[in-house]
Design a protein around this motif. Structure first.
Motif, PDB file in Angstrom:
ATOM      1  N   SER A 169     -15.163 -17.901  14.590  1.00  0.00           N
ATOM      2  CA  SER A 169     -14.202 -16.857  14.230  1.00  0.00           C
ATOM      3  C   SER A 169     -14.113 -16.735  12.721  1.00  0.00           C
ATOM      4  CB  SER A 169     -12.814 -17.180  14.791  1.00  0.00           C
ATOM      5  OG  SER A 169     -12.858 -17.407  16.179  1.00  0.00           O
ATOM      6  N   ALA A 170     -14.021 -15.494  12.244  1.00  0.00           N
ATOM      7  CA  ALA A 170     -13.855 -15.242  10.814  1.00  0.00           C
ATOM      8  C   ALA A 170     -12.530 -14.528  10.586  1.00  0.00           C
ATOM      9  CB  ALA A 170     -15.010 -14.389  10.293  1.00  0.00           C
ATOM     10  N   LEU A 171     -11.849 -14.902   9.504  1.00  0.00           N
ATOM     11  CA  LEU A 171     -10.564 -14.307   9.155  1.00  0.00           C
ATOM     12  C   LEU A 171     -10.602 -13.832   7.710  1.00  0.00           C
ATOM     13  CD1 LEU A 171      -6.978 -15.596   9.854  1.00  0.00           C
ATOM     14  CD2 LEU A 171      -7.682 -15.221   7.480  1.00  0.00           C
ATOM     15  N   HIS A 172     -10.032 -12.656   7.483  1.00  0.00           N
ATOM     16  CA  HIS A 172      -9.844 -12.135   6.125  1.00  0.00           C
ATOM     17  C   HIS A 172      -8.437 -11.544   6.053  1.00  0.00           C
ATOM     18  CE1 HIS A 172     -11.033  -9.131   2.724  1.00  0.00           C
ATOM     19  NE2 HIS A 172     -10.649 -10.288   2.215  1.00  0.00           N
ATOM     20  N   ALA A 173      -7.683 -11.961   5.066  1.00  0.00           N
ATOM     21  CA  ALA A 173      -6.324 -11.451   4.895  1.00  0.00           C
ATOM     22  C   ALA A 173      -6.085 -11.173   3.423  1.00  0.00           C
ATOM     23  CB  ALA A 173      -5.298 -12.457   5.420  1.00  0.00           C
ATOM     24  N   THR A 174      -5.438 -10.054   3.135  1.00  0.00           N
ATOM     25  CA  THR A 174      -5.141  -9.702   1.746  1.00  0.00           C
ATOM     26  C   THR A 174      -3.713  -9.182   1.624  1.00  0.00           C
ATOM     27  OG1 THR A 174      -6.066  -7.460   2.057  1.00  0.00           O
ATOM     28  CG2 THR A 174      -7.528  -9.144   1.151  1.00  0.00           C
ATOM     29  N   ASP A 175      -3.107  -9.517   0.511  1.00  0.00           N
ATOM     30  CA  ASP A 175      -1.791  -8.995   0.137  1.00  0.00           C
ATOM     31  C   ASP A 175      -1.974  -8.324  -1.215  1.00  0.00           C
ATOM     32  OD1 ASP A 175       0.809  -8.647  -0.943  1.00  0.00           O
ATOM     33  OD2 ASP A 175       1.603 -10.227   0.352  1.00  0.00           O
TER      34      ASP A 175
ATOM     35  N   PHE B 129     -17.925  -8.665   8.568  1.00  0.00           N
ATOM     36  CA  PHE B 129     -18.294  -9.832   7.761  1.00  0.00           C
ATOM     37  C   PHE B 129     -19.810  -9.934   7.609  1.00  0.00           C
ATOM     38  CE2 PHE B 129     -14.161 -10.790   9.526  1.00  0.00           C
ATOM     39  CZ  PHE B 129     -13.488 -11.433   8.499  1.00  0.00           C
ATOM     40  N   ILE B 130     -20.223 -10.465   6.469  1.00  0.00           N
ATOM     41  CA  ILE B 130     -21.624 -10.865   6.273  1.00  0.00           C
ATOM     42  C   ILE B 130     -21.692 -12.350   6.605  1.00  0.00           C
ATOM     43  CG2 ILE B 130     -23.494 -11.125   4.610  1.00  0.00           C
ATOM     44  CD1 ILE B 130     -22.252  -8.779   3.064  1.00  0.00           C
ATOM     45  N   VAL B 131     -22.567 -12.704   7.526  1.00  0.00           N
ATOM     46  CA  VAL B 131     -22.560 -14.051   8.098  1.00  0.00           C
ATOM     47  C   VAL B 131     -23.881 -14.763   7.831  1.00  0.00           C
ATOM     48  CG1 VAL B 131     -22.341 -15.378  10.233  1.00  0.00           C
ATOM     49  CG2 VAL B 131     -20.974 -13.310   9.906  1.00  0.00           C
TER      50      VAL B 131
END
Length: 377
Positions: free
Chosen positions: A139-145, A351-353
């Motif tokens: 699993s990949a996660l990306h989060a931004t504020d 995503f680039i994996v």
């Protein structure tokens, strides 16, 4: 028939007493023992399929995401507002502990389907996950504020093994948190999930976690200590460790507490002790996410992919649950056969994996995660 978008209650601490957990564990212990009776000890369970009665109504993707967006305290803002590198580092340690959540004994989340996503916003924090591999499950996660100028990326995969009286899930992979305003990057790993079947059923987190700031040289070493073999309460959900300067090797703070209640730091110079994390304060009163824009929900959204199954589990309609799970799994087999017949490889969308001897690595394609059609308050 219109597909259902179903989101379940977040994992939290309230209403989960140890006595209740033990009573519940005793009621389903025999079913679990019968489920694993033909599995050899130290077997890899990554391909093992659970009947719906042993599933909680959510995917592993949602569990990962909840540990980031399901808080009633803005821990990320607290990190960003720290006046010194050490202040910020201590807040990062508290945030890392906050990502550890309790799991009920006897149930497990769904293993996400290939390409499954979860996209949720909490205030200015936008969180996106994608299942970038099915075997092994990665699993990949990306989060931004954008307001706080904070970014996080995770790339991790669980490996579960059965040891006769327990199941241990090692969560491989790296978690990274970036404070762009301060030019600081923090890297950390996850503790391991331990499910004890005998003699006292229960779940716990155990193992060592390392948290480091690449720019300042600050380092924390935490040990999540599993309860004793006989399940004595005094040994439950302990976390201990220290914060030190990796250049001078000087210990600055000692860390001690319980990840399901409070954790303190003690200054080694002044002996001052203060609470840095209060689990009840951070997770009490969590709300189920709301679908604000149904038309904007992607077909790959976990709440849509597993919606029929989750609804059936929550209604305890096990015949319908078995059929719903079978439909999802068969759909995946059909898609896989179609790709194989065309000689196509599946490529993640967000995503680039890459994968190699050092494990899996993933980089988000977009700089910022967009606002989500699903929100949580």
């Amino acid at each position: 028939m219109e597909a259902k978008i179903v989101l379940s209650k977040p994992l939290a601490f309230e209403g989960q007493s140890d006595s209740d957990a033990n009573d519940e564990g005793a009621n389903i212990l025999q079913r679990i023992l019968s489920l694993f009776k033909n599995i050899r000890q130290e077997s890899d369970l990554s391909c093992f399929k659970l009947p719906p009665a042993f599933n909680m109504p959510k995917s592993q993707l949602q569990c990962y995401a909840e540990s980031v967006y399901c808080t009633t305290s803005n821990l990320l803002s607290r990190i960003n507002s720290g006046k010194t590198a050490l202040d910020r580092f201590i807040s990062v340690v508290a945030w890392s502990i906050s990502t550890v959540r309790p799991l009920r004994f006897g149930v497990a989340p769904y293993n996400p389907t290939l390409g499954e996503t979860h996209h949720v916003s909490k205030g200015n924090l936008n969180v996106l996950l994608e299942q970038i591999s099915h075997h092994p499950p990665v699993s990949a996660l990306h989060a931004t504020d954008d307001k706080e100028n904070i970014e996080m990326t995770w790339c991790q995969f669980p490996v579960s093994k059965f040891y006769g009286t327990s199941i241990e899930t090692k969560v491989h992979g790296k978690r990274q948190l970036k404070l762009h305003n301060h030019g600081e990057t923090y890297e950390m790993n996850s503790p391991n999930l331990v499910i004890k079947i005998l003699p006292v059923p229960g779940t716990d987190w155990a193992g060592n976690v390392s948290i480091k700031c690449l720019e300042t040289g600050l380092l924390a070493e935490l040990s999540y200590i599993s309860q004793s073999f006989f399940g004595f309460r005094a040994g439950q959900r302990l976390v201990k460790g220290k914060i030190f300067d990796s250049l001078s090797m000087k210990t600055l703070y000692k860390i001690e507490g319980h990840w399901d209640s409070t954790v303190t730091v003690k200054n080694t110079t002044s002996t001052e002790t203060r609470v840095i994390y209060d689990a009840k304060q951070v997770t009490f009163g969590l709300q189920i996410p709301i679908v604000k824009n149904p038309e904007g929900v992607w077909p790959t959204e976990t709440a849509l992919v597993w919606g029929e199954l989750s609804q059936a589990i929550m209604s305890k309609d096990w015949e319908k649950a078995r059929e719903a799970k079978k439909i999802v799994e068969e759909r995946q087999r059909v898609l896989q056969r179609e790709r194989e017949s065309k000689g196509e490889n599946w490529i993640p969308k967000h995503f680039i994996v890459s994968s190699g001897k050092e494990g899996w690595d993933c980089s988000p394609i977009q700089k910022l995660v967009p606002n989500a059609p699903i929100i949580t308050l």
